[in-house]
Motif scaffolding. Structure first.
Motif, short mmCIF file in Angstrom:
data_model
loop_
_atom_site.label_atom_id
_atom_site.label_comp_id
_atom_site.label_asym_id
_atom_site.label_seq_id
_atom_site.Cartn_x
_atom_site.Cartn_y
_atom_site.Cartn_z
N ASP A 336 -91.45 -56.67 -72.13
CA ASP A 336 -92.57 -56.34 -73.09
C ASP A 336 -92.95 -58.01 -73.84
OD1 ASP A 336 -92.12 -53.86 -72.73
OD2 ASP A 336 -90.61 -53.67 -74.55
N CYS A 337 -94.18 -57.74 -74.08
CA CYS A 337 -94.77 -58.95 -75.05
C CYS A 337 -96.08 -58.75 -75.50
CB CYS A 337 -95.06 -60.38 -73.91
SG CYS A 337 -96.49 -59.78 -72.88
N ASP A 338 -96.27 -59.32 -76.52
CA ASP A 338 -97.65 -59.18 -77.60
C ASP A 338 -98.88 -59.95 -77.13
OD1 ASP A 338 -96.15 -57.37 -79.57
OD2 ASP A 338 -94.90 -59.09 -79.73
N LEU A 339 -98.33 -61.29 -76.57
CA LEU A 339 -99.38 -62.16 -76.25
C LEU A 339 -99.08 -62.87 -74.66
CD1 LEU A 339 -99.94 -64.28 -79.35
CD2 LEU A 339 -101.52 -62.62 -78.50
N LEU A 340 -100.14 -62.95 -74.00
CA LEU A 340 -99.59 -63.78 -72.54
C LEU A 340 -100.75 -64.64 -72.39
CD1 LEU A 340 -97.96 -63.39 -70.11
CD2 LEU A 340 -100.02 -62.25 -69.04
#
Length: 493
Positions: A336-340
């Motif tokens: 999971d992540c919010d920004l890449l």
């Protein structure tokens, strides 16, 4: 073809700007710091910048490599520059009296190549105008390198010296949009294109267009311009897909300072990366993992929510090494992540020059094609230097190209045919060339810079690498073989 053999101190020949390194080190040992700074300034007007971010090719040529480790030349350059920092208000250069003031040169781009070219032309007596699309000069030095690595007071003080020499900066001006190359050619007797490499090659990974996915250059520019379009909180989890350069670490360490939990994923194994870049990130609690290949970006309702990856290994028999990652069976995972952030390869944006771009000859790598000896493009009176010619390069290489282009412009204006330079066989000096008493040049450990403690750099952008103090600088200078053998002047080599 006659081959002329010329002996020169290894470190001088290793420096793209040709700084007289043995002499400035000797001046440091003699406590003559003004002379040391002037020796550096004669070839390099930006020692505070290069003393921090130069790749130090001179150290690869240092004779001390034959004993133990090279002299920390870059750190000594920084020490002298920082110690004499107040002298930046009064640069020592006398402008040439020759009547060049009626000749105006236009430079497109205020990055390393452009400002070095401007400096040299100003010292020759020319009028110079520098056009740049960004609101401050410096190019990627100002908008891609964080201040914890290159403090802004140092950067802008050294660039301001070029302005004090008489350069006129026209900022927030995009050549090709606000003014054409044709118009610049009418205004100036010659024009240099030094726009750098500010565009990135887009990754083919599926999902790259989701909200929350960005490339490293856009992020760093937006951050330095205070134009970030997304909030970063302590609950934000950011993943950086590492590239080939230190840009990945810059992005990750900026995100960490802004409060995010940050992970860097590199495709290649750990031994392909410099510990000097990895350690500060580790210290700042950035999570770094290697041999991981992203396969797709996951999203919900048009916004990123995670990434799918696979662990890889390499067939070391294939060339070039590490160019063919082999997925490990059953090693896929999602995170999971919010920004890449995608750290992508940079290249020059030739099209930003507008209509003129269609008339400029380019290479298959989308860089400008120039005459290798004169830096001329195919358009009369238009030259090019820096990353727009070479592609991504280190700062000292771009500066050296800027210097070469300044001399080419001078020759063009004065209709001087460049002298034919004979091929010189570079003779690398060895310890045996200098002395039979190698035992007398005993092993002395290289002095190391300290890093600001990790808990003191949380949530701030204070400079991380602490320069030498006087004791360390002197001890390091005395490791120089020239000093040990009482050899300083170039004519003594």
């Amino acid at each position: 073809m006659n081959i002329e053999r010329k002996e020169i101190a290894n470190c001088i020949s290793g420096c793209p700007l040709g700084i007289d390194i043995p002499n400035f080190i000797g001046d440091l040992i003699d406590d003559d710091y003004p002379s040391a700074l002037n020796t550096i300034w004669e070839r390099n007007p930006f020692p505070g910048i290069t003393g921090r971010i130069c790749t130090a090719p001179c150290e690869y040529k240092c004779i001390r490599n034959q004993l133990d480790q090279p002299v920390a030349i870059k750190q000594l350059e920084r020490y002298i520059s920082d110690r004499e920092f107040e002298k930046l208000d009064t640069p020592p250069w006398d402008l040439k009296k020759q009547d060049n003031k009626s000749v105006s040169i236009g430079i497109i781009g205020a990055g390393p190549a452009g400002i070095l070219c401007a400096h040299d032309l100003l010292r020759m007596g020319y009028r110079v105008s520098i056009y740049d699309s960004l609101p401050k000069p410096g190019g990627l030095l100002a908008f891609a390198i964080p201040s914890f690595h290159l403090p802004r007071d140092i950067l802008f003080a050294e660039i301001q010296m070029v302005e004090k020499l008489g350069a006129k900066f026209i900022l927030n001006c995009t050549v090709g949009k606000d003014i054409s190359l044709t118009e610049l050619r009418k205004r100036h007797q010659a024009v240099l294109i030094a726009i750098g490499a500010h565009k990135t090659r887009h990754s083919h990974i599926p999902g790259k267009n989701l909200v929350g996915v960005f490339n490293h250059l856009d992020f760093l520019k937006a951050f330095h311009l205070n134009k970030l379009q997304f909030p970063i909180r302590k609950s934000t989890k950011a993943i950086v897909i590492g590239g080939e350069t230190c840009d990945s670490f810059f992005v990750a360490r900026v995100l960490k300072r802004l409060g995010a939990e940050v992970h860097i994923l590199f495709k290649k194994p750990k031994d392909q990366y410099d510990d000097a870049q990895i350690k500060p990130a580790y210290d700042e609690q950035v999570f770094v993992r290697f041999s991981i290949l992203p396969t797709s970006i996951l999203g919900v309702k048009g916004k990123i929510c995670g990434i799918r990856c696979v662990k890889v290994e390499y067939d070391n028999e294939k060339k070039p090494k590490y160019s063919h990652p082999i997925p490990i069976q059953d090693s896929e995972f999602e995170e999971d992540c919010d920004l890449l952030c995608l750290a992508e390869t940079r290249y020059p944006d030739i099209d930003s020059l507008g209509k003129a771009a269609q008339y400029l000859k380019t290479t298959p790598q989308n860089t400008l094609q120039v005459d290798k000896d004169s830096a001329n493009t195919n358009i009369y009176g238009v030259f090019a230097a820096g990353e727009v010619v070479s592609g991504p390069a280190d700062v000292i290489t771009s500066m050296a190209q800027g210097r070469k282009s300044a001399m080419s412009i001078h020759n063009f204006i004065n209709e001087i045919k460049p002298e034919q330079v004979s091929n010189i066989e570079s003779h690398s000096i060895t310890l045996h060339d200098l002395t039979d008493n190698i035992e007398g040049i005993y092993h002395i450990p290289r002095n190391q810079e300290k890093l600001l403690p990790a808990d003191e750099r949380k949530n701030n952008f204070s400079e991380v690498v602490i320069g030498f103090d006087e004791t360390k600088a002197r001890n390091e200078a005395e490791r120089c073989v020239c000093f040990r053998l009482n050899l300083r002047k170039k004519e003594e080599w």
